[in-house]
Write a protein that holds these residues in place. Sequence first.
Motif, short mmCIF file in Angstrom:
data_model
loop_
_atom_site.label_atom_id
_atom_site.label_comp_id
_atom_site.label_asym_id
_atom_site.label_seq_id
_atom_site.Cartn_x
_atom_site.Cartn_y
_atom_site.Cartn_z
N GLU A 45 0.82 -1.20 0.00
CA GLU A 45 0.00 0.00 0.00
C GLU A 45 0.86 1.26 0.00
N PHE A 46 0.31 2.28 -0.61
CA PHE A 46 0.97 3.58 -0.68
C PHE A 46 0.99 4.22 0.70
N VAL A 47 2.13 4.83 1.04
CA VAL A 47 2.26 5.52 2.32
C VAL A 47 2.42 7.03 2.09
N GLU A 81 9.97 10.39 7.78
CA GLU A 81 9.97 10.61 9.22
C GLU A 81 8.64 10.10 9.76
N MET A 82 8.70 9.16 10.70
CA MET A 82 7.48 8.54 11.22
C MET A 82 7.37 8.83 12.71
N ASN A 83 6.29 9.50 13.08
CA ASN A 83 6.04 9.85 14.48
C ASN A 83 4.75 9.20 14.95
N SER A 84 4.58 9.16 16.26
CA SER A 84 3.37 8.57 16.86
C SER A 84 3.06 7.21 16.25
N LEU A 85 4.07 6.38 16.18
CA LEU A 85 3.93 5.09 15.52
C LEU A 85 2.95 4.18 16.27
N LYS A 86 2.24 3.40 15.49
CA LYS A 86 1.24 2.47 16.01
C LYS A 86 1.62 1.04 15.60
N PRO A 87 1.16 0.05 16.35
CA PRO A 87 1.46 -1.34 15.96
C PRO A 87 1.02 -1.66 14.54
N GLU A 88 -0.06 -1.02 14.07
CA GLU A 88 -0.53 -1.28 12.71
C GLU A 88 0.38 -0.68 11.65
N ASP A 89 1.38 0.09 12.05
CA ASP A 89 2.37 0.58 11.10
C ASP A 89 3.45 -0.45 10.81
N THR A 90 3.43 -1.55 11.54
CA THR A 90 4.42 -2.60 11.34
C THR A 90 4.32 -3.18 9.94
N ALA A 91 5.44 -3.16 9.22
CA ALA A 91 5.46 -3.63 7.83
C ALA A 91 6.89 -3.52 7.30
N ILE A 92 7.06 -4.07 6.12
CA ILE A 92 8.28 -3.79 5.36
C ILE A 92 8.00 -2.55 4.53
N TYR A 93 8.88 -1.58 4.65
CA TYR A 93 8.72 -0.32 3.93
C TYR A 93 9.64 -0.30 2.72
N TYR A 94 9.07 0.01 1.57
CA TYR A 94 9.79 0.04 0.32
C TYR A 94 9.80 1.46 -0.25
N CYS A 95 10.94 1.88 -0.76
CA CYS A 95 10.99 3.13 -1.51
C CYS A 95 10.89 2.79 -2.99
N ALA A 96 10.34 3.72 -3.74
CA ALA A 96 10.12 3.51 -5.16
C ALA A 96 10.37 4.80 -5.92
N ALA A 97 10.80 4.65 -7.17
CA ALA A 97 11.10 5.81 -8.01
C ALA A 97 10.39 5.70 -9.35
N ASP A 98 9.87 6.82 -9.79
CA ASP A 98 9.21 6.92 -11.09
C ASP A 98 9.83 8.10 -11.83
N PRO A 99 10.87 7.85 -12.63
CA PRO A 99 11.52 8.95 -13.35
C PRO A 99 10.59 9.59 -14.37
N LYS A 100 10.63 10.92 -14.42
CA LYS A 100 9.77 11.67 -15.34
C LYS A 100 10.62 12.46 -16.32
N LEU A 101 10.08 12.57 -17.55
CA LEU A 101 10.77 13.35 -18.57
C LEU A 101 10.37 14.82 -18.53
N THR A 109 -0.39 6.67 -6.54
CA THR A 109 -0.47 5.82 -5.35
C THR A 109 -0.49 4.35 -5.74
N THR A 110 -0.29 4.07 -7.01
CA THR A 110 -0.35 2.71 -7.53
C THR A 110 1.05 2.14 -7.69
N PRO A 111 1.33 0.98 -7.11
CA PRO A 111 2.68 0.40 -7.22
C PRO A 111 3.15 0.22 -8.67
N SER A 112 2.25 -0.12 -9.57
CA SER A 112 2.65 -0.40 -10.94
C SER A 112 3.15 0.84 -11.68
N ALA A 113 2.92 2.01 -11.12
CA ALA A 113 3.39 3.24 -11.75
C ALA A 113 4.88 3.47 -11.54
#
Length: 127
Positions: A45-47, A81-101, A109-113
Amino acid sequence: VQLQASGGGLVQAGGSLRISCGVSGGTFRSSVMAWFRQAPGKEREFVAGSSWGGVRTSYADSVKGRFTISRDNAKNTVYLEMNSLKPEDTAIYYCAADPKLEPTVAVSTTPSAYDYWGQGTQVTVSS
């Protein structure tokens, strides 16, 4: 383009954590950068996202007001930067890049983009 995420760890509920993603081999400034997360048994999911040049940011409702995405174009690095963290924030966090011309303020917000992904960093929030 290579992305390297780091900074994850174990934190208590209510605590804070900052994760980073270094980007090499591409035009960082002209890329849309985003953070996604995936918890066990759930879809990715998008963060948060930062548009071309960092002009605009976008957040999932679940993290709005608690998380902040930022980018340092000189260091080719994007942060979450993550503040006021909750147990439901537990996950593997991935960074992603979408180069633009061309400049755009759109943040998908779509992973396939996104064309490029980091390896992920584990964030665990204990209750």
